[in-house]
Scaffold this motif. Structure first.
Motif, PDB file in Angstrom:
ATOM      1  N   VAL A  80       0.577  -1.085   0.003  1.00  0.00           N
ATOM      2  CA  VAL A  80      -0.040  -0.141   0.079  1.00  0.00           C
ATOM      3  C   VAL A  80       0.904   1.144  -0.156  1.00  0.00           C
ATOM      4  O   VAL A  80       0.507   2.197  -0.898  1.00  0.00           O
ATOM      5  CB  VAL A  80      -0.902   0.023   1.142  1.00  0.00           C
ATOM      6  CG1 VAL A  80      -1.779   1.399   1.343  1.00  0.00           C
ATOM      7  CG2 VAL A  80      -1.936  -0.897   0.992  1.00  0.00           C
ATOM      8  N   THR A  81       1.861   1.306   0.815  1.00  0.00           N
ATOM      9  CA  THR A  81       2.792   2.582   0.997  1.00  0.00           C
ATOM     10  C   THR A  81       3.579   2.708  -0.379  1.00  0.00           C
ATOM     11  O   THR A  81       4.280   3.650  -0.594  1.00  0.00           O
ATOM     12  CB  THR A  81       3.606   2.209   2.334  1.00  0.00           C
ATOM     13  OG1 THR A  81       4.463   1.137   2.226  1.00  0.00           O
ATOM     14  CG2 THR A  81       2.828   2.543   3.421  1.00  0.00           C
ATOM     15  N   ASP A  82       4.008   1.690  -1.000  1.00  0.00           N
ATOM     16  CA  ASP A  82       4.667   1.839  -2.286  1.00  0.00           C
ATOM     17  C   ASP A  82       3.755   2.647  -3.101  1.00  0.00           C
ATOM     18  O   ASP A  82       4.426   3.665  -3.974  1.00  0.00           O
ATOM     19  CB  ASP A  82       4.749   0.498  -3.070  1.00  0.00           C
ATOM     20  CG  ASP A  82       6.144  -0.177  -2.538  1.00  0.00           C
ATOM     21  OD1 ASP A  82       6.851   0.640  -1.921  1.00  0.00           O
ATOM     22  OD2 ASP A  82       6.065  -1.639  -2.418  1.00  0.00           O
ATOM     23  N   LYS A  83       2.516   2.524  -3.203  1.00  0.00           N
ATOM     24  CA  LYS A  83       1.582   3.362  -4.254  1.00  0.00           C
ATOM     25  C   LYS A  83       1.341   4.665  -3.323  1.00  0.00           C
ATOM     26  O   LYS A  83       1.244   5.747  -4.044  1.00  0.00           O
ATOM     27  CB  LYS A  83       0.191   2.483  -4.569  1.00  0.00           C
ATOM     28  CG  LYS A  83       0.615   1.493  -5.099  1.00  0.00           C
ATOM     29  CD  LYS A  83      -0.905   0.574  -5.477  1.00  0.00           C
ATOM     30  CE  LYS A  83      -0.448  -0.465  -6.385  1.00  0.00           C
ATOM     31  NZ  LYS A  83      -1.998  -1.330  -6.568  1.00  0.00           N
ATOM     32  N   HIS A  84       1.128   4.731  -2.043  1.00  0.00           N
ATOM     33  CA  HIS A  84       0.662   5.894  -1.277  1.00  0.00           C
ATOM     34  C   HIS A  84       1.727   5.884  -0.222  1.00  0.00           C
ATOM     35  O   HIS A  84       1.286   5.689   1.145  1.00  0.00           O
ATOM     36  CB  HIS A  84      -0.713   5.726  -0.805  1.00  0.00           C
ATOM     37  CG  HIS A  84      -1.521   5.559  -2.087  1.00  0.00           C
ATOM     38  ND1 HIS A  84      -2.022   6.444  -3.086  1.00  0.00           N
ATOM     39  CD2 HIS A  84      -2.296   4.638  -2.351  1.00  0.00           C
ATOM     40  CE1 HIS A  84      -2.743   5.892  -3.818  1.00  0.00           C
ATOM     41  NE2 HIS A  84      -2.991   4.819  -3.628  1.00  0.00           N
ATOM     42  N   PRO A  85       3.036   6.148  -0.287  1.00  0.00           N
ATOM     43  CA  PRO A  85       3.827   6.434   0.882  1.00  0.00           C
ATOM     44  C   PRO A  85       3.387   7.329   2.206  1.00  0.00           C
ATOM     45  O   PRO A  85       2.765   8.426   1.761  1.00  0.00           O
ATOM     46  CB  PRO A  85       5.217   6.995   0.222  1.00  0.00           C
ATOM     47  CG  PRO A  85       5.221   6.542  -1.299  1.00  0.00           C
ATOM     48  CD  PRO A  85       3.576   6.607  -1.494  1.00  0.00           C
ATOM     49  N   GLN A  86       3.512   6.611   3.237  1.00  0.00           N
ATOM     50  CA  GLN A  86       2.800   7.472   4.565  1.00  0.00           C
ATOM     51  C   GLN A  86       3.950   7.412   5.551  1.00  0.00           C
ATOM     52  O   GLN A  86       3.810   6.727   6.533  1.00  0.00           O
ATOM     53  CB  GLN A  86       1.888   6.673   4.783  1.00  0.00           C
ATOM     54  CG  GLN A  86       0.594   6.519   3.944  1.00  0.00           C
ATOM     55  CD  GLN A  86      -0.041   7.859   3.781  1.00  0.00           C
ATOM     56  OE1 GLN A  86      -0.050   8.812   4.812  1.00  0.00           O
ATOM     57  NE2 GLN A  86      -0.666   8.202   2.568  1.00  0.00           N
ATOM     58  N   SER A  89       2.990   7.393   9.020  1.00  0.00           N
ATOM     59  CA  SER A  89       2.467   6.286   9.882  1.00  0.00           C
ATOM     60  C   SER A  89       3.473   5.740  10.822  1.00  0.00           C
ATOM     61  O   SER A  89       2.788   4.875  11.573  1.00  0.00           O
ATOM     62  CB  SER A  89       1.882   5.461   8.691  1.00  0.00           C
ATOM     63  OG  SER A  89       2.946   4.873   8.019  1.00  0.00           O
ATOM     64  N   GLU A 130       7.878   0.971   6.126  1.00  0.00           N
ATOM     65  CA  GLU A 130       7.856   2.355   5.881  1.00  0.00           C
ATOM     66  C   GLU A 130       9.433   3.132   6.498  1.00  0.00           C
ATOM     67  O   GLU A 130      10.296   3.669   5.705  1.00  0.00           O
ATOM     68  CB  GLU A 130       7.075   3.117   6.423  1.00  0.00           C
ATOM     69  CG  GLU A 130       6.855   4.550   5.916  1.00  0.00           C
ATOM     70  CD  GLU A 130       6.603   4.774   4.494  1.00  0.00           C
ATOM     71  OE1 GLU A 130       6.871   5.652   3.837  1.00  0.00           O
ATOM     72  OE2 GLU A 130       5.616   3.808   3.952  1.00  0.00           O
ATOM     73  N   GLU A 199       8.546  12.862   4.124  1.00  0.00           N
ATOM     74  CA  GLU A 199       7.310  13.480   3.210  1.00  0.00           C
ATOM     75  C   GLU A 199       8.059  14.415   2.317  1.00  0.00           C
ATOM     76  O   GLU A 199       7.778  14.364   1.096  1.00  0.00           O
ATOM     77  CB  GLU A 199       6.315  13.934   4.171  1.00  0.00           C
ATOM     78  CG  GLU A 199       5.218  14.374   3.206  1.00  0.00           C
ATOM     79  CD  GLU A 199       4.599  13.136   2.388  1.00  0.00           C
ATOM     80  OE1 GLU A 199       3.839  13.733   1.450  1.00  0.00           O
ATOM     81  OE2 GLU A 199       4.862  12.047   2.666  1.00  0.00           O
ATOM     82  N   ARG A 202      10.347  12.985  -0.101  1.00  0.00           N
ATOM     83  CA  ARG A 202       9.981  12.098  -1.012  1.00  0.00           C
ATOM     84  C   ARG A 202       9.191  12.800  -2.326  1.00  0.00           C
ATOM     85  O   ARG A 202       9.275  12.695  -3.433  1.00  0.00           O
ATOM     86  CB  ARG A 202       8.551  11.245  -0.388  1.00  0.00           C
ATOM     87  CG  ARG A 202       7.926  10.230  -1.176  1.00  0.00           C
ATOM     88  CD  ARG A 202       6.566   9.663  -0.681  1.00  0.00           C
ATOM     89  NE  ARG A 202       5.679  10.725  -0.330  1.00  0.00           N
ATOM     90  CZ  ARG A 202       4.826  11.176  -1.312  1.00  0.00           C
ATOM     91  NH1 ARG A 202       4.606  10.767  -2.588  1.00  0.00           N
ATOM     92  NH2 ARG A 202       3.909  11.986  -1.050  1.00  0.00           N
ATOM     93  N   ARG A 203       8.520  14.008  -1.739  1.00  0.00           N
ATOM     94  CA  ARG A 203       7.851  14.686  -2.980  1.00  0.00           C
ATOM     95  C   ARG A 203       9.024  15.282  -4.067  1.00  0.00           C
ATOM     96  O   ARG A 203       8.816  15.657  -4.985  1.00  0.00           O
ATOM     97  CB  ARG A 203       7.058  16.031  -2.041  1.00  0.00           C
ATOM     98  CG  ARG A 203       5.896  15.534  -1.504  1.00  0.00           C
ATOM     99  CD  ARG A 203       5.235  16.609  -0.900  1.00  0.00           C
ATOM    100  NE  ARG A 203       4.079  15.895  -0.238  1.00  0.00           N
ATOM    101  CZ  ARG A 203       3.215  16.748   0.720  1.00  0.00           C
ATOM    102  NH1 ARG A 203       3.392  18.282   0.854  1.00  0.00           N
ATOM    103  NH2 ARG A 203       1.979  16.257   1.144  1.00  0.00           N
TER     104      ARG A 203
END
Length: 399
Positions: A80-86, A89, A130, A199, A202-203
């Motif tokens: 899930v976090t590969d597609k939507h890194p969090q 969390s 993560e 975060e 990552r961006r």
């Protein structure tokens, strides 16, 4: 071959100029805190066995409850976090660990102990995928070193657990476990800061082009299966040591609980040293060579361990821990290079596979120990490194 390596030195976020050491140290420190809590569980097994009149099989089920909870969730969290890194969390995972530690400290029924173990497992499942991604993001291209530093915190935390149990929990009683929740609370704060940094980075990296080289699917699948089997053998052996080595030394050498915990500490300290050396050397000489050395190099020492005296046992457990653990950073980095862009899923699969296989093995070995005795457990596990010969099927991606 060189072009393959250069291409694979691009992470899922792209190559970063220079390692960010404060982030790597912070994530390693939190890995230490996370794994202190985990190792505390197995370290207080003798105390729990006496207080709750547990069988070896019930102890194995506790390990199963913790490790399989983490195992089932980690690959899901990673995918899930590969597609939507969090990255934020991370602090939530440590909060779950905090609650699990408090429950272990104040449980008055076996079912509550299982619930506490599962909460720690959930925290581990959220933390590992993560945080492994963050370590790679902060590596500056030194993926093996970053993975080793990250894992060093975990291994050192595992080695501290038996000492803390021996010199704090055993003398003061099980409620003293609650004191370690303070460290978990500190981990929540650190991980919130780390998550905010990750975060932002990552961006920045998301806009960079992906230049990674994809290998043929059949080679990737075969290699991942081999790496999974190697991880399986490593973690069955580690599970036997973590869950039952204290009982083995008590039975064989007549040690008390504190002396037995010191022997477990020697093994875990050897693992902490080996995991750091494995990553650093892997960046220099290649992950594949480290895997070969670790998997087969440990065999003569593991075969000798059930048959030697007290002092040789102390020496052998350090060597076994050091050599055996050196492979895991290399295995994780190798797998992440095989499947570029899926850092979280790979970390979740291999950390989760590690926990899951350890949990299944702990439960099965507990039943075997009840039926055949502790010595039989170590006689069987001593030959497991023979399966390391499967490394021959891995592709040569090293420099």
């Amino acid at each position: 071959m060189a072009s393959t390596d250069q291409a694979m030195k691009k992470g899922s976020y792209g190559a970063m100029p220079g390692a960010v050491w404060p982030v790597l140290i912070g994530i390693s420190l939190c890995h230490l805190i996370n794994d202190v809590m985990q190792s505390m569980l197995s370290a207080i097994y003798p105390l729990l066995r006496a207080e709750f009149s547990l069988s070896y099989a019930q102890i194995g089920v506790m390990t199963f409850a913790f490790q399989v909870t983490a195992s089932l969730l980690q690959p899901v969290v990673g995918a899930v976090t590969d597609k939507h890194p969090q990255p934020r969390s991370l602090s939530l995972g440590m909060s779950s660990t905090f609650c699990g530690v408090l429950l272990l400290a104040y449980a008055h029924r076996y079912e509550m102990l299982l619930a506490g173990a599962m909460l720690i497992g959930i925290g581990s499942a959220v933390f590992h995928p993560e945080s492994s991604r963050v370590a790679r993001l902060a590596s500056g291209g030194r993926f093996g070193t970053a993975q080793s530093l990250f894992q060093l915190g975990g291994n050192f935390g595992q080695s501290l657990g038996p000492l803390l149990a021996a010199f704090v929990v055993v003398p003061l009683g099980r409620p003293a476990v609650a004191w370690f929740a303070v460290a978990a609370a500190a981990g929540v704060a650190i991980l919130w800061r780390v998550g905010n940094w990750a975060e932002g980075r990552r961006r920045q990296a998301a806009s960079r082009p992906d230049t990674t080289l994809r290998l043929p699917r059949n080679i990737v699948v075969r290699s991942l299966i081999v790496l999974a089997v190697l991880t399986f053998t490593k973690n069955i052996y580690t599970a036997s040591m973590n869950s039952y080595f204290t009982f083995f030394t008590i039975e064989k050498f007549g040690l008390g609980p504190q002396g037995a915990q010191l022997f477990l500490f020697l093994f875990l300290a050897g693992m902490a040293a080996g995991v750091m050396l494995g990553g650093i050397l892997g960046d220099r000489i290649g992950a594949l060579r480290i895997i070969w050395f670790s998997i087969l190099g440990v065999l003569p020492f593991s075969l000798a361990l059930p048959h030697v005296g007290l002092v040789p046992t102390a020496i052998l457990v350090v060597l076994i821990g050091l050599i055996l653990s050196s492979a895991f950073p290399a295995i994780v980095v190798f797998a992440q290079e095989l499947v570029p862009g899926r850092v979280g899923m790979i970390a979740g699969l291999f950390f989760g596979f590690s926990f899951g296989m350890g949990g299944i093995a702990a439960a099965a070995l507990g039943v075997l120990a009840d039926a055949q005795g502790i010595r039989m457990v170590f006689l069987i596990c001593s030959a497991l490194p023979l399966l390391g010969i499967l490394t021959i099927f891995l592709p040569r991606l090293d420099r």
